[in-house]
Design an enzyme around this catalytic site. Structure first.
Site, PDB file in Angstrom:
ATOM      1  N   ASN A 105     -10.507  -2.232   3.827  1.00 37.72           N
ATOM      2  CA  ASN A 105      -9.184  -2.882   3.378  1.00 37.72           C
ATOM      3  C   ASN A 105      -8.312  -3.014   4.661  1.00 37.72           C
ATOM      4  O   ASN A 105      -7.870  -2.082   5.135  1.00 37.72           O
ATOM      5  CB  ASN A 105      -8.442  -1.830   2.183  1.00 37.72           C
ATOM      6  CG  ASN A 105      -7.337  -2.192   1.950  1.00 37.72           C
ATOM      7  OD1 ASN A 105      -6.735  -3.415   2.193  1.00 37.72           O
ATOM      8  ND2 ASN A 105      -6.372  -1.441   1.151  1.00 37.72           N
ATOM      9  N   LYS A 111      -5.488  -4.227   4.541  1.00 35.23           N
ATOM     10  CA  LYS A 111      -3.872  -4.264   4.161  1.00 35.23           C
ATOM     11  C   LYS A 111      -3.044  -5.696   4.858  1.00 35.23           C
ATOM     12  O   LYS A 111      -3.922  -6.626   5.102  1.00 35.23           O
ATOM     13  CB  LYS A 111      -3.466  -3.200   4.812  1.00 35.23           C
ATOM     14  CG  LYS A 111      -4.223  -1.987   4.106  1.00 35.23           C
ATOM     15  CD  LYS A 111      -3.546  -0.525   4.057  1.00 35.23           C
ATOM     16  CE  LYS A 111      -4.358   0.638   3.502  1.00 35.23           C
ATOM     17  NZ  LYS A 111      -4.062   1.861   3.456  1.00 35.23           N
ATOM     18  N   HIS A 157      -4.127  -0.573  -5.824  1.00 35.86           N
ATOM     19  CA  HIS A 157      -4.125   0.355  -4.892  1.00 35.86           C
ATOM     20  C   HIS A 157      -2.571   0.987  -4.737  1.00 35.86           C
ATOM     21  O   HIS A 157      -1.721   0.432  -5.218  1.00 35.86           O
ATOM     22  CB  HIS A 157      -4.163  -0.547  -3.394  1.00 35.86           C
ATOM     23  CG  HIS A 157      -4.191   0.343  -2.228  1.00 35.86           C
ATOM     24  ND1 HIS A 157      -3.055   0.876  -1.764  1.00 35.86           N
ATOM     25  CD2 HIS A 157      -5.129   0.629  -1.467  1.00 35.86           C
ATOM     26  CE1 HIS A 157      -3.463   1.733  -0.641  1.00 35.86           C
ATOM     27  NE2 HIS A 157      -4.769   1.400  -0.624  1.00 35.86           N
ATOM     28  N   GLU A 192      -0.560   1.781  -2.506  1.00 33.49           N
ATOM     29  CA  GLU A 192       0.682   0.989  -2.153  1.00 33.49           C
ATOM     30  C   GLU A 192       1.078  -0.250  -3.266  1.00 33.49           C
ATOM     31  O   GLU A 192       2.336  -0.447  -3.058  1.00 33.49           O
ATOM     32  CB  GLU A 192       0.110   0.203  -0.677  1.00 33.49           C
ATOM     33  CG  GLU A 192       0.113   1.262   0.553  1.00 33.49           C
ATOM     34  CD  GLU A 192      -1.291   0.971   1.223  1.00 33.49           C
ATOM     35  OE1 GLU A 192      -1.551   0.091   1.551  1.00 33.49           O
ATOM     36  OE2 GLU A 192      -1.387   2.306   2.113  1.00 33.49           O
ATOM     37  N   GLU A 239      -8.455   7.847  -3.809  1.00 32.00           N
ATOM     38  CA  GLU A 239      -7.830   7.719  -2.647  1.00 32.00           C
ATOM     39  C   GLU A 239      -6.483   8.505  -2.992  1.00 32.00           C
ATOM     40  O   GLU A 239      -5.484   8.054  -3.653  1.00 32.00           O
ATOM     41  CB  GLU A 239      -7.260   6.191  -2.331  1.00 32.00           C
ATOM     42  CG  GLU A 239      -8.422   5.161  -2.036  1.00 32.00           C
ATOM     43  CD  GLU A 239      -7.828   4.156  -1.128  1.00 32.00           C
ATOM     44  OE1 GLU A 239      -8.555   3.955  -0.180  1.00 32.00           O
ATOM     45  OE2 GLU A 239      -6.884   3.389  -1.278  1.00 32.00           O
ATOM     46  N   GLY A 295      -3.943   6.962   5.479  1.00 30.81           N
ATOM     47  CA  GLY A 295      -3.242   6.779   6.897  1.00 30.81           C
ATOM     48  C   GLY A 295      -2.560   8.085   7.540  1.00 30.81           C
ATOM     49  O   GLY A 295      -1.815   7.743   8.615  1.00 30.81           O
ATOM     50  N   SER A 320      -8.116   8.194   5.170  1.00 27.68           N
ATOM     51  CA  SER A 320      -8.533   8.632   6.488  1.00 27.68           C
ATOM     52  C   SER A 320      -9.837   8.773   6.993  1.00 27.68           C
ATOM     53  O   SER A 320     -10.285   9.564   7.430  1.00 27.68           O
ATOM     54  CB  SER A 320      -7.721   9.873   6.843  1.00 27.68           C
ATOM     55  OG  SER A 320      -6.383   9.715   6.842  1.00 27.68           O
TER      56      SER A 320
HETATM   57  P1  13P Z   1      -6.613   4.622   5.905  1.00 28.59           P
HETATM   58  O1  13P Z   1      -8.147   4.682   5.904  1.00 28.59           O
HETATM   59  O2  13P Z   1      -6.018   3.854   6.867  1.00 28.59           O
HETATM   60  O3  13P Z   1      -6.434   6.100   5.579  1.00 28.59           O
HETATM   61  O4  13P Z   1      -6.451   3.892   4.420  1.00 28.59           O
HETATM   62  C1  13P Z   1      -7.112   4.007   3.288  1.00 28.59           C
HETATM   63  C2  13P Z   1      -6.833   2.964   2.516  1.00 28.59           C
HETATM   64  O5  13P Z   1      -5.781   3.080   1.739  1.00 28.59           O
HETATM   65  C3  13P Z   1      -7.948   2.066   1.929  1.00 28.59           C
HETATM   66  O6  13P Z   1      -7.431   1.310   0.942  1.00 28.59           O
END
Ligand code: 13P
Length: 254
Positions: free
Chosen positions: A12, A14, A99, A101, A169, A175, A214
């Site tokens: 992803n 983002k 997601h 976010e 997640e 992150g 992560s």
């Molecule tokens: P990270 O791997 O950067 O922690 O992000 C995970 C994520 O949100 C994937 O959708």
């Protein structure tokens, strides 16, 4: 990882990536094409502006392309939105929905996420439905309850292994460099599997449940070896071809 389910390693990106990132896509495509002997499916979800470019670059490789979000409706007066049909037209085979976010930044509820999953199916896309608890929910020992409510609210009836992937997640692990303990990952994924069974009745057994938060080459092997972990949804580490491929290589049987 449940051996009968072929793992999926999904990236992803983002809100990262411009035309300057195309060489990274080329490198990912090459890595999975030449001499890559690990039995794994690979997917990159770039920003919508790069879906068509990614498709051009990756369509001759085993790496699939997906979107990061879709609108509920097919077309119409919704400035700035992108429908599942448009993503499909641009070359996507998957779309991430719900997601954290999106849930946080855009107020997306379980009901909206479920409608987006249905929109993905309508367009012929596989929906990657994201669920996961926040730090404060975790501190209150609400993790499993939150997962149950998100499955009941976000996963439409009719979900099968071919139209749906679940991504667990934990929000606090995204992150941050933090990951749950392996027993906690195992407990969450086992719970998701059994809640899918309760919620769907049938078709749940082979739905892939990805872990996200992560994931990097150095921790992928242990995370991917946990039972009911059928792959990974990777954020930051998917932006670099070598890291993304390193995570996929962790699916090699020991
Ligand atoms: P990270 O791997 O950067 O922690 O992000 C995970 C994520 O949100 C994937 O959708």
């Amino acid at each position: 990882m449940t051996t009968s389910i072929r793992p999926l390693i999904a990236g992803n990106w983002k809100m990262n990536g411009t035309s300057a990132s195309v060489p990274e896509l080329v490198a990912i495509g090459k890595a999975f094409t030449h001499g890559f002997d690990v039995q794994v499916d690979a997917l990159i979800c770039p920003p919508a502006t790069l879906v068509a470019r990614a498709h051009d670059v990756l369509s001759s490789t085993p790496v699939r392309v997906g979107g990061q979000d879709c609108a509920i409706t097919q077309s119409g007066a919704h400035t700035g939105d992108i429908s599942a049909e448009m993503l499909k037209d641009a070359g996507a085979g998957f779309v991430i929905v719900g997601h954290s976010e999106r849930r946080t930044d855009h107020g997306e509820t379980n009901e909206i996420v479920q409608k987006k999953a249905l929109a993905a199916w309508r367009a012929g896309l596989t929906a990657i439905i994201c669920i996961g608890e926040t730090q404060s929910q975790r501190e209150k020992s609400l993790t499993l309850d939150v997962l149950t409510a998100q499955i009941e609210g976000s996963v439409p009836q009719g979900a099968t292994a071919s139209n749906t992937v679940i991504a667990y997640e934990p929000v606090w692990a995204i992150g941050t460099g933090l990951t749950p303990t392996l027993p906690d990952v195992a407990a969450a994924h086992a719970h998701i599997r059994s809640e899918l069974s309760r919620h769907l009745g049938e078709g749940f057994e082979t739905i892939r449940i990805l872990y996200g938060g992560s994931v990097k080459p150095s921790n992928a092997q242990e995370l991917l070896s946990v039972q009911n972990v059928n792959g990974a949804l990777v954020g930051g580490a998917s932006l670099k071809a070598s890291d993304f491929v390193g995570i996929a290589e962790a699916c090699r049987p020991a």
